[in-house]
Design a protein around this motif. Structure first.
Motif, short mmCIF file in Angstrom:
data_model
loop_
_atom_site.label_atom_id
_atom_site.label_comp_id
_atom_site.label_asym_id
_atom_site.label_seq_id
_atom_site.Cartn_x
_atom_site.Cartn_y
_atom_site.Cartn_z
N LEU A 140 -11.41 21.69 3.42
CA LEU A 140 -10.17 20.56 3.93
C LEU A 140 -9.72 19.65 2.95
O LEU A 140 -10.57 19.27 1.87
N THR A 141 -8.41 19.37 3.05
CA THR A 141 -8.06 18.64 1.91
C THR A 141 -7.26 17.41 2.60
O THR A 141 -6.74 17.38 3.80
N LEU A 142 -7.16 16.15 1.81
CA LEU A 142 -6.23 15.27 2.27
C LEU A 142 -4.79 15.65 1.44
O LEU A 142 -4.36 15.86 0.30
N TRP A 143 -3.81 15.74 2.73
CA TRP A 143 -2.67 16.01 2.28
C TRP A 143 -1.58 14.86 2.35
O TRP A 143 -1.42 14.40 3.19
N LEU A 144 -1.07 14.77 0.98
CA LEU A 144 -0.23 13.38 0.89
C LEU A 144 1.21 14.19 0.97
O LEU A 144 1.83 14.78 0.07
N HIS A 145 1.87 13.78 1.96
CA HIS A 145 3.40 14.31 2.23
C HIS A 145 4.22 13.33 1.69
O HIS A 145 4.16 12.15 1.96
N HIS A 146 5.27 13.78 1.01
CA HIS A 146 6.19 13.21 0.36
C HIS A 146 7.17 12.24 1.25
O HIS A 146 7.47 11.24 0.71
N ASP A 147 7.44 12.79 2.52
CA ASP A 147 8.50 12.32 3.30
C ASP A 147 7.64 11.25 4.03
O ASP A 147 7.37 11.58 5.36
N ILE A 148 7.70 9.94 3.71
CA ILE A 148 6.90 8.92 4.61
C ILE A 148 7.15 8.67 6.07
O ILE A 148 6.77 7.97 6.66
N GLN A 158 4.61 6.52 -2.76
CA GLN A 158 4.32 6.39 -1.41
C GLN A 158 4.10 7.75 -0.78
O GLN A 158 5.14 8.69 -0.99
N TYR A 159 3.13 7.91 0.18
CA TYR A 159 2.93 9.02 0.79
C TYR A 159 2.73 8.73 2.29
O TYR A 159 2.20 7.75 2.54
N GLN A 160 2.74 9.94 3.10
CA GLN A 160 2.15 9.88 4.26
C GLN A 160 0.95 10.81 4.42
O GLN A 160 0.93 12.00 4.02
N PRO A 161 -0.44 10.28 4.66
CA PRO A 161 -1.48 10.79 4.65
C PRO A 161 -1.72 11.68 5.98
O PRO A 161 -1.43 11.44 6.82
N ARG A 162 -2.25 13.03 5.76
CA ARG A 162 -2.63 13.72 6.78
C ARG A 162 -3.72 14.84 6.07
O ARG A 162 -4.23 14.49 5.13
N MET A 211 0.81 -1.09 -0.13
CA MET A 211 -0.02 0.06 0.00
C MET A 211 0.77 1.40 -0.04
O MET A 211 1.80 1.53 0.95
N PRO A 212 0.59 2.15 -0.83
CA PRO A 212 1.38 3.28 -0.86
C PRO A 212 1.30 4.26 0.08
O PRO A 212 2.25 5.31 0.19
N LEU A 213 0.00 4.28 0.97
CA LEU A 213 0.17 5.27 1.99
C LEU A 213 0.64 4.54 3.34
O LEU A 213 0.31 3.69 3.60
N HIS A 214 1.47 5.51 3.71
CA HIS A 214 1.94 5.01 5.18
C HIS A 214 1.34 5.84 6.33
O HIS A 214 1.77 7.03 6.66
N VAL A 215 0.20 5.19 6.80
CA VAL A 215 -0.35 5.80 8.07
C VAL A 215 0.15 5.92 9.01
O VAL A 215 0.53 4.78 9.81
N SER A 216 0.80 7.16 9.75
CA SER A 216 1.38 7.23 11.04
C SER A 216 0.44 6.82 12.20
O SER A 216 -0.67 7.02 12.23
N PRO A 217 1.08 6.06 13.18
CA PRO A 217 0.36 5.83 14.42
C PRO A 217 -0.02 7.02 15.17
O PRO A 217 0.80 7.72 15.32
N ALA A 218 -1.37 6.99 15.66
CA ALA A 218 -1.72 8.25 16.48
C ALA A 218 -1.04 7.93 17.67
O ALA A 218 -0.64 6.88 18.21
N PRO A 219 -0.90 9.40 18.53
CA PRO A 219 -0.38 9.01 20.03
C PRO A 219 -1.29 8.16 20.90
O PRO A 219 -2.56 8.27 20.59
N ALA A 220 -0.75 7.40 21.47
CA ALA A 220 -1.33 6.53 22.25
C ALA A 220 -2.54 7.02 23.35
O ALA A 220 -3.60 6.29 23.28
N PRO A 221 -2.12 8.13 23.87
CA PRO A 221 -3.47 8.80 24.62
C PRO A 221 -4.48 9.20 23.79
O PRO A 221 -5.54 9.05 24.22
N ALA A 222 -4.22 9.66 22.45
CA ALA A 222 -5.44 10.05 21.87
C ALA A 222 -6.21 8.92 21.62
O ALA A 222 -7.45 9.09 21.58
#
Length: 204
Positions: A133-141, A119-123, A1-12
């Motif tokens: 509101l936009t889906l921001w596809l950041h190049h630095d995964i 490959q992107y990091q989605p935000r 999958m080209p999207l690298h979803v970052s883990p959210a902070p555990a308390p969130a």
């Protein structure tokens, strides 16, 4: 999958799970779809929500600020609501549940991005000046999902409903979309008006 979803902070994540487990929090939410669901609910697709407070013409890499983390609340195969969290003096905490068109459009834009080969990091990026509101596809995964600037090569996908003159779901590189957004917020110059006798110091 080209999207690298970052883990959210555990308390969130814990705060959202606690809210989902609270009948009071769910019952008092302004989300009829969430209250009417039968069966388990799960928070998925955590995305950091950044805000671009001001669009500055000719700014190469506009800075954004992290406003929170958003989770889609899924029941079975569909998202029925979303949950926002915010950072307080005590750490990440649940903010509120909500529903509306941005939930469906976020899912659609993410699926569209997953079909690409890059490959992107989605935000998520909110642009209050345009009510956009936009889906921001950041190049630095590998980047910290909570920081960073808009790189010219990053991609923005406007979510529906998009502002007039901007097409929803059409990907744009930041370097291409920023000039368009600048034009949207720049007032048109007033036309030159002829002087009238007796006004503005002209002879009567």
């Amino acid at each position: 999958m080209p999207l690298h979803v970052s883990p959210a902070p555990a308390p969130a994540l814990r705060s959202v799970l606690a809210a989902l487990g609270s009948p009071t929090a769910v019952r008092e939410a302004h989300t009829p779809a969430l209250r009417s669901v039968q069966g388990p609910l799960s928070p998925e697709l955590p995305l950091p929500v950044h805000v671009l407070d001001r669009i500055v013409p000719n700014e190469a890499a506009p800075r954004t600020r992290l406003a929170g983390w958003r989770f889609l609340i899924r029941s079975g195969e569909r998202a029925v609501a979303a949950a926002d969290t915010m950072l307080t003096a005590d750490g990440w905490t649940f903010s509120h549940f909500f529903e509306g068109p941005y939930i469906v459009s976020t899912e659609l834009a993410v699926r569209q991005a997953e079909s690409t080969t890059t490959q992107y990091q989605p935000r998520l990026l909110s642009i209050p000046e345009l009510y956009m509101l936009t889906l921001w596809l950041h190049h630095d995964i590998a980047a910290d999902a909570g920081g960073g600037a808009l790189a010219p090569t990053d991609v923005l996908v406007p979510l529906a409903p998009a502002p007039p003159g901007i097409t929803a779901y059409r990907p744009h590189r930041v370097a291409e979309l920023l000039p368009v957004m600048t034009l949207r917020i720049t007032p048109a110059p007033l036309p030159d008006l002829p002087e009238l006798p007796g006004l503005l110091g002209s002879p009567a």
